[in-house]
Design a protein around this motif. Sequence first.
Motif, PDB file in Angstrom:
ATOM      1  N   HIS A 244       0.830  -1.210   0.000  1.00  0.00           N
ATOM      2  CA  HIS A 244       0.000   0.000   0.000  1.00  0.00           C
ATOM      3  C   HIS A 244       0.862   1.257   0.000  1.00  0.00           C
ATOM      4  O   HIS A 244       0.480   2.264  -0.607  1.00  0.00           O
ATOM      5  CB  HIS A 244      -0.940  -0.006   1.208  1.00  0.00           C
TER       6      HIS A 244
ATOM      7  N   TYR B 287       0.608   4.111  -3.216  1.00  0.00           N
ATOM      8  CA  TYR B 287       0.170   5.471  -2.936  1.00  0.00           C
ATOM      9  C   TYR B 287       0.948   6.453  -3.823  1.00  0.00           C
ATOM     10  O   TYR B 287       2.107   6.211  -4.162  1.00  0.00           O
ATOM     11  CB  TYR B 287       0.397   5.780  -1.452  1.00  0.00           C
TER      12      TYR B 287
ATOM     13  N   TRP C 291       1.975   9.717  -3.317  1.00  0.00           N
ATOM     14  CA  TRP C 291       2.969  10.562  -2.645  1.00  0.00           C
ATOM     15  C   TRP C 291       3.132  11.937  -3.298  1.00  0.00           C
ATOM     16  O   TRP C 291       4.188  12.260  -3.843  1.00  0.00           O
ATOM     17  CB  TRP C 291       4.325   9.858  -2.576  1.00  0.00           C
TER      18      TRP C 291
ATOM     19  N   GLU D 138       7.047  13.552   2.407  1.00  0.00           N
ATOM     20  CA  GLU D 138       5.768  13.026   2.882  1.00  0.00           C
ATOM     21  C   GLU D 138       5.925  11.587   3.359  1.00  0.00           C
ATOM     22  O   GLU D 138       5.349  11.194   4.384  1.00  0.00           O
ATOM     23  CB  GLU D 138       4.708  13.097   1.780  1.00  0.00           C
TER      24      GLU D 138
ATOM     25  N   CYS E 111       5.223  10.181   7.030  1.00  0.00           N
ATOM     26  CA  CYS E 111       4.307   9.051   7.211  1.00  0.00           C
ATOM     27  C   CYS E 111       4.940   7.989   8.109  1.00  0.00           C
ATOM     28  O   CYS E 111       4.302   7.481   9.035  1.00  0.00           O
ATOM     29  CB  CYS E 111       3.936   8.459   5.851  1.00  0.00           C
TER      30      CYS E 111
ATOM     31  N   PRO F 198      -1.585   5.290   8.080  1.00  0.00           N
ATOM     32  CA  PRO F 198      -2.638   6.308   8.074  1.00  0.00           C
ATOM     33  C   PRO F 198      -3.765   5.883   7.129  1.00  0.00           C
ATOM     34  O   PRO F 198      -3.510   5.201   6.121  1.00  0.00           O
ATOM     35  CB  PRO F 198      -1.920   7.554   7.542  1.00  0.00           C
ATOM     36  N   HIS F 199      -4.970   6.302   7.415  1.00  0.00           N
ATOM     37  CA  HIS F 199      -6.119   5.862   6.622  1.00  0.00           C
ATOM     38  C   HIS F 199      -5.988   6.248   5.152  1.00  0.00           C
ATOM     39  O   HIS F 199      -6.367   5.479   4.268  1.00  0.00           O
ATOM     40  CB  HIS F 199      -7.413   6.447   7.200  1.00  0.00           C
ATOM     41  N   TYR F 200      -5.435   7.432   4.892  1.00  0.00           N
ATOM     42  CA  TYR F 200      -5.377   7.883   3.498  1.00  0.00           C
ATOM     43  C   TYR F 200      -4.422   7.035   2.651  1.00  0.00           C
ATOM     44  O   TYR F 200      -4.493   7.050   1.430  1.00  0.00           O
ATOM     45  CB  TYR F 200      -4.948   9.362   3.425  1.00  0.00           C
ATOM     46  N   ILE F 201      -3.536   6.274   3.310  1.00  0.00           N
ATOM     47  CA  ILE F 201      -2.599   5.424   2.565  1.00  0.00           C
ATOM     48  C   ILE F 201      -3.295   4.185   2.029  1.00  0.00           C
ATOM     49  O   ILE F 201      -3.114   3.799   0.867  1.00  0.00           O
ATOM     50  CB  ILE F 201      -1.403   5.013   3.443  1.00  0.00           C
ATOM     51  N   HIS F 202      -4.096   3.529   2.860  1.00  0.00           N
ATOM     52  CA  HIS F 202      -4.727   2.273   2.420  1.00  0.00           C
ATOM     53  C   HIS F 202      -6.183   2.453   2.022  1.00  0.00           C
ATOM     54  O   HIS F 202      -6.914   1.475   1.858  1.00  0.00           O
ATOM     55  CB  HIS F 202      -4.613   1.183   3.493  1.00  0.00           C
ATOM     56  N   GLY F 203      -6.612   3.716   1.834  1.00  0.00           N
ATOM     57  CA  GLY F 203      -7.966   3.954   1.348  1.00  0.00           C
ATOM     58  C   GLY F 203      -8.064   3.554  -0.119  1.00  0.00           C
ATOM     59  O   GLY F 203      -7.064   3.312  -0.794  1.00  0.00           O
TER      60      GLY F 203
ATOM     61  N   SER G 183      -8.704   6.238  -6.217  1.00  0.00           N
ATOM     62  CA  SER G 183      -9.775   6.814  -7.027  1.00  0.00           C
ATOM     63  C   SER G 183      -9.702   6.316  -8.460  1.00  0.00           C
ATOM     64  O   SER G 183      -8.635   6.200  -9.037  1.00  0.00           O
ATOM     65  CB  SER G 183      -9.676   8.353  -6.995  1.00  0.00           C
TER      66      SER G 183
END
Length: 531
Positions: free
Chosen positions: A422, A426, A428, A434, A438, A459-464, A467
């Motif tokens: 993950h 991401y 980055w 960043e 992280c 962090p949640h935004y990493i494994h969300g 899009s």
Amino acid sequence: MSALLECLLQALLPIARITGGYATLTDKKGMRIKTVDSQGQEVETLKGKIFDLAREAGSTGKVGIGPSQLTEGAEAWSLPVGDYVLAASNFERLKCEQQLAESLEQALPFIARVAGGEAVLFNEEGRRVASVGVDGQTNMNYIGKISVAAQQAIQSQRPVIGESISGMGAVAVRIPITRKFGFGFNNEQGVRRQQKLIEEVKKFQYARYNFSDIIGFSEAIEKMKSRAAFVAKGISSIIISGETGTGKELFAQSIHNASERRSKPFIAINCGALPESLIESCFFGYEEGAFTGAKKRGSPGAFEQANGGTIFLDEISEMDFNLQSKLLRVLQEREVTRIGGSQPLRVDVRVIASTNRDLVEMINHGTFRNDLYYRLNVVELKVPSLRERSEDIPALVKLFISEFNNLLGKFVTGISDQAIYHLCRYQWPGNIRELKNCIEYIMNIVSVNESTIEMNHLPHYIHGPVSQDNNTRQIGTLAAAVATAERESIINALKYTGGTKREAAKLLGVSTTTLWRKMVDLGIVTNVSVQ
């Protein structure tokens, strides 16, 4: 039961407690009649067993001293009394000391972290038998070394404070626990932090980084490092472009250290951090009385300080438009005039500038001078973004884990395949900066007892969810099928070649770089270890 026998049996408990072990009564042939521990409990398993030291005392009629038969290292004595032999050993005391030594050895990583340095266990000779650094790792190079202060602590049975043999300037404390062992610790990391602070103060005067400090083996970063190392040998001005957080200053410092100017000053100026009212005096210096608050005798500017060396103009795109013309004159004339002064000073300076903005676009909008751009842009180097070199992420993660282990006192040794997958997928937008932030966040929430970074630490935004547009969702099934087939082929190739990526790439008909990128994208990444 005779009065003597009864008296000797009653004496076993106090003797066992005082001796710190087992006390036993035997006949003259050494056969145990009764054996008790320091709590007064009879040790039934020893009843009827022959104790050689007692047998010898019963035979000779003399007091005997020798090793215990119960455990190596324990001592015993035997005393003939009439038809019996009274004997005792320090078995339990030795066992307790051994357990204490083991507990201390297990506690060394925590002592090292709290003390901020090395923590050691030493024997009666003052020799290190265990040594752990602030990172929780064993210092094999120090084990076996003898400390005179540790010897003094054992001999005097008092704590000794003195210089550490493992770190220059560090202070060490040696504390005896018994006459057999003791422990110690130093403040080596605290001293290093002080030294680092001094280095930070001096950072304005020299470059710390070399190309070897730029982590990564991707094709993109290797090409960039190769080109930068080549142009470092020249004298021309350089513009280093790239997104925020890609490491542009690392390249600037590395270029300086790879050039003929490496022994001369490296002066870094952040053009975006200084207010317009200060940046001119910072660049060019000033004479005494040039303005209110000016120092007596004036002050040299960055260009004077960098004479013979390199000046790094970070965020050159943020420089005031009017100041750009003055900078251009310095570059053209190779001389600088202090504010309030009239005498130009010759300077020999190589200029390296960096920007995270499109300077050509700024020229088109009238916010950056085109003549300054062409003067600076003799050589342009573009640092790749982290998403362009995602195969370098595992190595960077390993580096940052090690760094924050030392800084935060954690003992993380690796990261799970799912977590690194993950991190690699991401995008980055903040690049390496960043990613480092992280990992710092992750290392703050990892407990001291955890050794592996897992999905729940990210962090949640990493494994969300990533899009996707409508078109992508419509072909999702086909894309999934292709990904599944690729993943299976790569895994089979790796199994066939025993995990050798180069051979697997040949077998699959792709480059090693392509194979690595596919492995990252598909989550086929071996566990990243920092050991």
